[in-house]
Design a protein around this motif. Structure first.
Motif, mmCIF file in Angstrom:
data_model
loop_
_atom_site.group_PDB
_atom_site.id
_atom_site.type_symbol
_atom_site.label_atom_id
_atom_site.label_comp_id
_atom_site.label_asym_id
_atom_site.label_seq_id
_atom_site.Cartn_x
_atom_site.Cartn_y
_atom_site.Cartn_z
ATOM 1 N N ARG A 198 19.134 14.804 -11.780
ATOM 2 C CA ARG A 198 19.658 14.167 -10.562
ATOM 3 C C ARG A 198 21.179 14.308 -10.518
ATOM 4 N N ILE A 199 21.826 13.985 -11.628
ATOM 5 C CA ILE A 199 23.288 14.082 -11.703
ATOM 6 C C ILE A 199 23.732 15.523 -11.414
ATOM 7 N N HIS A 200 23.042 16.470 -11.993
ATOM 8 C CA HIS A 200 23.414 17.888 -11.846
ATOM 9 C C HIS A 200 23.311 18.361 -10.394
ATOM 10 N N GLN A 201 22.374 17.788 -9.646
ATOM 11 C CA GLN A 201 22.152 18.216 -8.260
ATOM 12 C C GLN A 201 23.134 17.606 -7.264
ATOM 13 N N LEU A 202 23.814 16.549 -7.664
ATOM 14 C CA LEU A 202 24.689 15.836 -6.730
ATOM 15 C C LEU A 202 25.975 16.583 -6.426
ATOM 16 N N ASN A 203 26.427 16.426 -5.197
ATOM 17 C CA ASN A 203 27.800 16.813 -4.893
ATOM 18 C C ASN A 203 28.634 15.528 -4.887
#
Length: 151
Positions: A86-91
């Motif tokens: 989830r963290i990796h996908q966030l902008n």
């Protein structure tokens, strides 16, 4: 400390952990996120202080305002937001929007109201906690506005 107060203190720790993850994910905003993460650690200490003062003053808190399951549901939301994928996908915009939601939800859902009981010493610490949370929401909103204007 009662279960509900322990859960509320844990909330602050979890929010700080999330902000630290954001600091690592967005190095350009590391100082911003680490600053508010550190303040969340302070909020954890304030909640523990409120609990100790209430015990010392033999002053009742509004512990029936929320059930442990309600607080745990909030913590489950935080855990989902902390998942590495989830963290990796966030902008950055999304991370700030989630941060703003978290800060506002603490205020709007009146999570902090359990610490209000009319005792002046407890009210002071509680009001400081509410003020700090409001200030976090304002800082996050300002940062969100800043990056939105750049886009």
């Amino acid at each position: 400390m009662t279960d509900i107060i322990q859960l509320m203190a844990k909330n602050e720790t979890m929010i700080g952990q999330l902000y630290r993850l954001y600091a690592n994910r967005f190095p350009e905003e590391k100082t911003f996120f680490l600053g508010i993460a550190s303040e969340e650690d302070n909020h954890h200490a304030w909640i523990e202080n409120i609990s100790k003062q209430a015990t010392e003053l033999q002053s009742a808190l509004k512990l029936d305002t929320f059930t442990p399951s309600a607080v745990k549901a909030y913590q489950n939301y935080l855990m989902q937001e902390m998942q590495p994928e989830r963290i990796h996908q966030l902008n950055l915009h999304q991370a700030l929007s989630i941060s703003l939601y978290i800060e506002k939800s603490l205020l709007e859902k009146h999570f902090l109201e359990i610490f209000k009981n009319g005792d002046p010493k407890l009210e002071y610490v509680t009001n400081s906690l509410v003020t700090a949370t409001l200030e976090h929401a304002q800082r996050v909103q300002a940062k969100l506005n800043e990056i939105t204007q750049k886009d």
